[in-house]
Design an enzyme around this catalytic site. Structure first.
Site, PDB file in Angstrom:
ATOM      1  N   GLU A 109       0.713  -1.176  -0.041  1.00  8.07           N
ATOM      2  CA  GLU A 109       0.188   0.015   0.117  1.00  8.07           C
ATOM      3  C   GLU A 109       0.738   1.167   0.352  1.00  8.07           C
ATOM      4  O   GLU A 109       1.057   1.830   1.279  1.00  8.07           O
ATOM      5  CB  GLU A 109      -0.559  -0.046   1.382  1.00  8.07           C
ATOM      6  CG  GLU A 109      -2.031  -1.162   1.171  1.00  8.07           C
ATOM      7  CD  GLU A 109      -2.937  -1.581   2.652  1.00  8.07           C
ATOM      8  OE1 GLU A 109      -4.015  -2.090   2.710  1.00  8.07           O
ATOM      9  OE2 GLU A 109      -2.444  -0.338   3.338  1.00  8.07           O
ATOM     10  N   ASP A 138      -1.327   0.719  10.588  1.00 10.18           N
ATOM     11  CA  ASP A 138      -0.740  -0.892  11.727  1.00 10.18           C
ATOM     12  C   ASP A 138       0.147  -1.277  11.363  1.00 10.18           C
ATOM     13  O   ASP A 138       0.860  -2.303  11.867  1.00 10.18           O
ATOM     14  CB  ASP A 138      -2.231  -1.792  11.149  1.00 10.18           C
ATOM     15  CG  ASP A 138      -2.965  -1.858  12.465  1.00 10.18           C
ATOM     16  OD1 ASP A 138      -2.839  -0.873  12.986  1.00 10.18           O
ATOM     17  OD2 ASP A 138      -3.340  -2.675  12.039  1.00 10.18           O
ATOM     18  N   LYS A 283      -7.993  -5.350  11.305  1.00 10.67           N
ATOM     19  CA  LYS A 283      -8.573  -4.295  10.942  1.00 10.67           C
ATOM     20  C   LYS A 283      -9.496  -3.335  12.089  1.00 10.67           C
ATOM     21  O   LYS A 283     -10.150  -1.860  12.335  1.00 10.67           O
ATOM     22  CB  LYS A 283      -8.883  -3.858   9.453  1.00 10.67           C
ATOM     23  CG  LYS A 283      -9.867  -2.252   9.074  1.00 10.67           C
ATOM     24  CD  LYS A 283     -10.455  -2.390   7.520  1.00 10.67           C
ATOM     25  CE  LYS A 283     -10.634  -1.293   7.368  1.00 10.67           C
ATOM     26  NZ  LYS A 283     -11.375  -1.608   5.938  1.00 10.67           N
ATOM     27  N   ASP A 307     -10.594   2.814   3.299  1.00  8.04           N
ATOM     28  CA  ASP A 307      -9.861   2.367   2.765  1.00  8.04           C
ATOM     29  C   ASP A 307      -8.565   3.007   2.413  1.00  8.04           C
ATOM     30  O   ASP A 307      -8.673   4.451   1.357  1.00  8.04           O
ATOM     31  CB  ASP A 307      -9.425   1.089   2.005  1.00  8.04           C
ATOM     32  CG  ASP A 307     -10.226  -0.386   2.977  1.00  8.04           C
ATOM     33  OD1 ASP A 307     -10.099  -0.218   3.969  1.00  8.04           O
ATOM     34  OD2 ASP A 307     -10.738  -1.184   2.648  1.00  8.04           O
ATOM     35  N   ASP A 447     -16.641  -5.472   9.701  1.00 11.60           N
ATOM     36  CA  ASP A 447     -17.448  -4.727   9.039  1.00 11.60           C
ATOM     37  C   ASP A 447     -18.902  -5.583   8.505  1.00 11.60           C
ATOM     38  O   ASP A 447     -19.818  -5.347   9.239  1.00 11.60           O
ATOM     39  CB  ASP A 447     -16.793  -4.037   7.414  1.00 11.60           C
ATOM     40  CG  ASP A 447     -16.411  -5.463   6.529  1.00 11.60           C
ATOM     41  OD1 ASP A 447     -16.414  -6.531   6.672  1.00 11.60           O
ATOM     42  OD2 ASP A 447     -15.560  -5.199   6.458  1.00 11.60           O
TER      43      ASP A 447
END
Length: 735
Positions: A109, A138, A283, A307, A447
């Site tokens: 990422e 994280d 997450k 995100d 989620d």
């Protein structure tokens, strides 16, 4: 409209053509019942008896699963907010909004992608003093913090520029890219400002990329900001103290205003504490840390979570969402507003079926009609109270005028120190966090569990799919990435179905039957692998023995089979085209539908069984957001990218080769055999099924034997899959 007449902040419109679709669905279900009746009443003799029972089981499952999917197609609703009314009634008393952006791995990422997402939400068309943006890192990466620090400086120029010239989208990288196709503005003043902004952006990007290449932050940059000292005790991604830094805040007079003297939004970096002996809950754990930390610093009543690869594409999104929350008659019932998920890098014909068009354009509006869409983990606006565990009450009303911040008088340093405690590993011990409070723990798709739990507390949710998409994300760019993503989704959903939060029993009596059925349709993605694998193998193999598993064309029982096949295929194609897709895109989605059911879902089932048996633990897999240059070129040409060896690809290639061998054998027998044509008429559906499986697998055959680029299937996979398929083919032929 009279002065005393109520004017809602949003409109609800029901989908058209409901009677036509419901009539079609009922007729299709009648045909499915006739297929079940045929299977029960016409069991084959000894040669095909067990295969017939398998076909009966597969047909029962397909029919049952189709019935579940109808819940989201029975009553579609569409929402339309009225921003002008919100402005007229609430502009001077808009609530605080906290925005959470989550990243977990800087290797897949990239930092530039992360800060472009942050910059896109910092520049929302919303009062800046009422906005706070939090980046949860994280990985605890020093370079990510450095990138955010650079972004905070660039924001002082970017925010006033984007607002002054009403820039869309407000991700700098996306905006600059859009200029290539749309052309530069005609306004000479804007062009001059644009050139200066682009120079600043390029310089920022160069500094960040240099740090990435060096593998660390330059000493000069470290010496200029005290925040880097928090890495002095850093050990690894899984072992470090809480790192929290408030980069922009109104309490810092020297660093709180843009170049035009206007207040900037609050900007906070957080890397929660990690210790090897504490499970960090992926997450969901990061989001819960953000909930606690933000309650000290800004305590916004509305929370948007994103995100890191999902930048804002519409500067009005906050105002759109508030139209739903702040409606005087219905707003108090709404827990969250889920925006559509759209992928900017999907190809014209959506090679990997990542657009999920039917879900976005049909199934989610259908879930809204049943009581509310699922929470899908990104692009969702939440009422903070519901995430904190509040149950719905008819008497509940949110006082948008109140501002509750217990640490308003604290200094920035005091805020940071008091907030760090809330992100420690031990804070949640002996509390209800992850259970009654915050996002729920216990699975890869926390989620979905959280959304279901909130709905079962009596709250409603809404789905909004604006003409200009609110957010744009990055989809997987290779087949292996796509399959891994679907494995994670389907595995997590299956774990939900088998847990205490299963919609089948936890949702019973708490949510509508239609919403229960819809949830179950997603939770039972993975078990579809069994029936699909059976249909992909057994009918083709039984062609070799001349044993028919379907009625012949002259039989009346052929009619329900033909009606279901033609009717469902035609409907799916029309639905896809009406949602904006192409014929080739529909074919690609059909291919991915087959691939994920015979590989991703299979491994999801296996891993779930192993986990329940105690042989494996949950892991959270992040889909890579970086694409190699050559792979990008192949993606533009819509060439399927394999490029690696994996068990899932071996299964797909083996199935493709097995069906090819069976089809070639049938063609040979038809040409050379005396009764070949008669046999084909007797087994026409089996022949067509085998031909379809061969046709849809053409990219695999090309990757196995014809392609020479790096995106082809490895030679080892070619050898393994061909050998396995040939062994099954020969053993069945001569059995």
């Amino acid at each position: 409209m009279g002065s005393g007449e109520y004017s809602p902040l949003f409109e609800t419109r029901r989908g058209r053509g409901r009677f036509i679709y419901r009539s079609f669905a009922i007729s299709l279900f009648v045909a499915i019942c006739f297929i079940w009746l045929y299977r029960v009443c016409h069991i084959n003799g000894e040669d095909g008896k067990w295969a017939w029972f398998g076909m009966l089981g597969a047909d029962l499952w397909f029919g049952f699963y189709w019935l579940l999917t109808q819940a989201f197609r029975w009553n579609l609703v569409f929402r339309q907010p009225f921003n002008n009314r919100l402005y007229q009634r609430y502009e001077n008393r808009l609530p605080k909004v906290d925005i959470f952006v989550c990243t977990a791995d800087p290797d897949i990422e990239p930092q530039m992608m992360v800060i472009n997402t942050v910059l896109s939400v910092l520049a929302y068309d919303y009062p800046t003093e009422k906005m706070s943006v939090y980046l949860s890192d994280d990985a605890g990466s020093e370079i990510t913090f450095y990138a955010l620090l650079e972004a905070s400086k660039f924001a002082k120029h970017w925010i006033p520029f984007s607002k002054r010239f009403k820039v869309e989208p407000r991700s700098p990288a996306a905006y600059f890219k859009s200029l290539v196709s749309s052309g530069y503005p005609n306004d000479p003043i804007q062009n001059k400002k644009l050139a200066a902004i682009k120079t600043l952006y390029d310089e920022m990007e160069r500094r960040i990329e240099d740090a990435i290449k060096l593998g660390g932050v330059p000493k000069e940059a470290r010496s200029k900001h005290m925040g880097f000292s928090q890495w002095d005790s850093y050990c690894s991604r899984r072992d470090h103290d809480t790192i929290l830094q408030i980069l922009l805040h109104k309490k810092d007079p020297n660093n709180s205003k843009d170049v035009e003297g206007l207040v900037l939004p609050t900007l906070v970096y957080l890397a929660r504490q990690k210790r090897p002996q504490y499970f960090h809950n992926f997450k969901a754990g990061a989001m819960n840390s953000l909930l606690r930390v933000s309650s000290n610093i800004s305590n916004g009543k509305i929370i948007l979570n994103l995100d890191c690869d999902m930048y804002s594409n519409n500067s009005q999104s906050i105002r759109d969402a508030l139209c739903f929350f702040m409606d005087e008659e219905k707003g108090h019932e709404i827990a969250y507003v889920q925006f559509s998920q759209t992928f900017e890098n999907a190809t014209k014909n959506d090679l990997y079926g990542c657009g999920l068009i039917s879900i976005a354009e049909v199934e989610f509006p259908g879930s809204d009609g049943c009581g509310g869409p699922l929470y899908i983990g990104s692009g969702c606006f939440h009422r903070r109270d519901t995430l904190m565990g509040m149950k719905f009450s008819d008497q509940y009303r949110n006082n948008w005028n109140s501002e509750d911040n217990q640490f308003e008088e604290a200094s920035l340093q005091e805020l940071e120190e008091k907030s760090k405690i809330l992100a420690s590993c031990t804070y949640e011990e002996n509390t209800q966090w992850g259970n009654e409070i915050g996002l729920k723990y216990g699975g890869p798709v926390e989620d979905v569990i959280t959304g279901l739990y909130i709905q079962c507390q009596g709250w409603k949710s809404l789905y909004y799919n604006p003409p200009r998409k609110g957010f744009l994300a990055l989809a997987p760019t290779t087949l292996p990435q796509t399959l891994v993503q679907h494995k994670r989704w389907s595995e997590g959903d299956l774990q939900i179905f088998l847990s205490k939060y299963s919609p089948a029993w936890y949702g019973f009596g708490r949510i509508s039957l239609g919403l229960q059925m819809g949830y179950c349709a997603y939770c039972l993605w993975a078990p579809n692998c069994l029936a699909t694998l059976y249909y992909s193998i057994i009918p083709s193999l039984y062609l070799l023995k001349g044993i028919s598993l379907f009625p012949k064309m002259s039989s009346p029982w052929f009619i329900p089979f033909a009606y279901v096949i033609i009717g469902e295929t035609t409907y799916n194609l029309l639905e896809f085209l009406l949602c904006g897709g192409t014929f080739q895109g529909w074919w690609n989605e059909l291919r991915i539908w087959l691939y994920k059911r015979t590989s991703s879902y299979l491994f999801a089932c296996i891993d779930t069984i192993l986990k329940l048996s105690g042989f494996s633990n949950s892991t959270f897999t992040i889909t890579a957001k970086v694409t190699e240059k050559d792979a990008s070129k192949r993606l533009e040409k819509e060439m399927m990218e394999f490029g690696t060896s994996s068990p899932m690809l071996t299964i797909l290639a083996s199935l493709a080769m097995l069906n090819l061998f069976c089809f070639l054998s049938v063609v040979k027998d038809t040409i050379l055999g005396k009764d070949g044509l008669e046999a084909c008429e007797k087994m026409v559906l089996q022949v067509l099924l085998c031909a379809f499986l061969v046709l849809i697998n053409l990219p695999i055959y090309q990757a196995l034997f014809l392609r020479k680029d790096n995106g082809k299937l490895p030679t080892s996979t070619t050898i393994k899959s061909t050998t396995l398929a040939l062994a099954v083919f020969l053993s069945f032929t001569f059995a």
